[in-house]
Design a protein around this motif. Sequence first.
Motif, short mmCIF file in Angstrom:
data_model
loop_
_atom_site.label_atom_id
_atom_site.label_comp_id
_atom_site.label_asym_id
_atom_site.label_seq_id
_atom_site.Cartn_x
_atom_site.Cartn_y
_atom_site.Cartn_z
N CYS A 173 0.84 -1.19 0.00
CA CYS A 173 0.00 0.00 0.00
C CYS A 173 0.88 1.24 0.00
O CYS A 173 1.79 1.37 0.83
N CYS A 174 0.59 2.17 -0.92
CA CYS A 174 1.45 3.34 -1.12
C CYS A 174 0.84 4.64 -0.65
O CYS A 174 1.49 5.70 -0.74
N GLY A 175 -0.41 4.60 -0.18
CA GLY A 175 -1.02 5.86 0.26
C GLY A 175 -2.52 5.74 0.42
O GLY A 175 -3.13 4.71 0.12
N ALA A 176 -3.10 6.82 0.92
CA ALA A 176 -4.56 6.92 1.08
C ALA A 176 -5.02 8.20 0.40
O ALA A 176 -4.39 9.24 0.52
N ILE A 177 -6.14 8.10 -0.32
CA ILE A 177 -6.64 9.23 -1.11
C ILE A 177 -7.99 9.71 -0.59
O ILE A 177 -8.80 8.92 -0.13
N ASP A 178 -8.19 11.02 -0.65
CA ASP A 178 -9.48 11.61 -0.30
C ASP A 178 -9.54 12.98 -0.97
O ASP A 178 -8.58 13.43 -1.59
N ALA A 179 -10.69 13.63 -0.85
CA ALA A 179 -10.87 14.96 -1.43
C ALA A 179 -11.77 15.78 -0.53
O ALA A 179 -12.49 15.24 0.31
N ILE A 209 -3.34 12.76 -1.72
CA ILE A 209 -2.88 11.42 -1.35
C ILE A 209 -1.85 11.60 -0.25
O ILE A 209 -0.94 12.44 -0.37
N VAL A 210 -2.00 10.87 0.84
CA VAL A 210 -1.09 11.00 1.97
C VAL A 210 -0.37 9.68 2.22
O VAL A 210 -0.86 8.60 1.87
N ASP A 211 0.80 9.79 2.85
CA ASP A 211 1.54 8.58 3.22
C ASP A 211 1.16 8.14 4.63
O ASP A 211 0.20 8.66 5.22
N LEU A 301 -8.58 6.30 6.71
CA LEU A 301 -8.83 7.41 7.63
C LEU A 301 -7.62 8.32 7.81
O LEU A 301 -7.75 9.45 8.28
N LEU A 302 -6.43 7.86 7.41
CA LEU A 302 -5.27 8.74 7.46
C LEU A 302 -5.48 9.96 6.58
O LEU A 302 -5.12 11.08 6.94
N ALA A 303 -6.07 9.74 5.40
CA ALA A 303 -6.33 10.86 4.49
C ALA A 303 -7.41 11.77 5.07
O ALA A 303 -7.33 13.00 4.96
N VAL A 304 -8.42 11.18 5.68
CA VAL A 304 -9.50 11.97 6.31
C VAL A 304 -8.92 12.83 7.42
O VAL A 304 -9.22 14.03 7.52
N LYS A 305 -8.08 12.23 8.26
CA LYS A 305 -7.47 12.98 9.36
C LYS A 305 -6.54 14.07 8.85
O LYS A 305 -6.48 15.17 9.42
#
Length: 395
Positions: A173-179, A209-211, A301-305
């Motif tokens: 897994c390379c990241g989490a995406i949100d907008a 996209i966050v790590d 949830l990392l991207a949400v946070k």
Amino acid sequence: MAPLQKKLKKTKKTNKNKQVSLVVPVEPKTNDTDWWDSFWHKNSTAPGYSVPNDESQGFKYFFRVSETTFEYICSLVREDLISRPPSGLINIEGRLLSVEKQVAIALRRLASGESQVSVGASFGVGQSTVSQVTWRFIEALEERAKCHLSWPDSNRMQEIKVGFEAAYGLPNCCGAIDATHVMMTLPAVQTSDDWCDQEKNYSMLIQGIVDHEMRFIDIVTGLPGGMTFSRLLKCSAFFKLSQNGERLNGNVRNLGGDVIREYVVGGCSYPLLPWLMTPYEINGVSDSQSTFNHKHEAARLLAVKAFSLLKGSWRILSKVMWRPDKSKLPSIILTCCLLHNIIIDCGDTLDPEVALSDHHDSGYRELYCKQVDPSGRTMRENLAKHLQHGWWYCP
């Protein structure tokens, strides 16, 4: 404070044999604490603020960064801020502004989201000075801090993948995406259905996209809020690069005969693709699918946070902007993302107390995307099987 310009002894001759002194800009020689002492005395007990008694904590309360990180930010933009004409950057006492005070004004404007008049009053400068200083700072940081927001190289990506697997059991897994939406008012002549989003607000979108450390590694902005998150994704360079095999194209993992390629995790608003894993629909899920959803959601949830911290730290993004220049707003958004990353990169802390108490897109319903790529479905099944059998990363 000393004047911003000084005369040099070196001269040159004109055609009429007159001598003209050359003038070059130099930084004012000021005591670095002058602006802070004045600001602290004026604002630390002002009504409406819950300012810590400790000055170091108070500094971070007002500017979102520690004094050490503040000094680093000043070092990034110093050359740009002193090499351009002052253009009347003075305070009410008629003294020229130091780089430190300019940076402080810009950070306070971005952090508080308060009006330029209000921010100016807290520093003893006028509204036009706040406007000019903030924009000069944004232009400088956008250029000088590029290294703080970029797609990771292979070595850094390996650290990210190790981090996600160690924390959530998700291999490769390379990241989490949100907008999220940045709301604004627009003059009647600029209103259109494109900018009017699903909740009837005028807004601009940010995709990020966050790590595993909530650092932004890719952002897209500038596009109208009337788009769905799925459409926003497909308009991004990240989508095109990933679809063409130029991104998320690192080493695959072979787990029990199942091939797991690189991917990011996203919510139900996104399509299920070979490189973008979304959750199973809740109704009728098996045990393995339920396990996958649990691990997936924790990572997502990392991207949400991260967005909650971004919009909570830099409140200019969480308030309704009054008729912003839509061509300049992306630069403001990028600058806030850069500052978010600089805090992490400097070993500073993202203060959880400033994060938005509600969801970063409070009031917006999640719109489900029904697009499913067959290869994406196979990838998700392989991951669910992997998690169900308890294969876990052991550092």
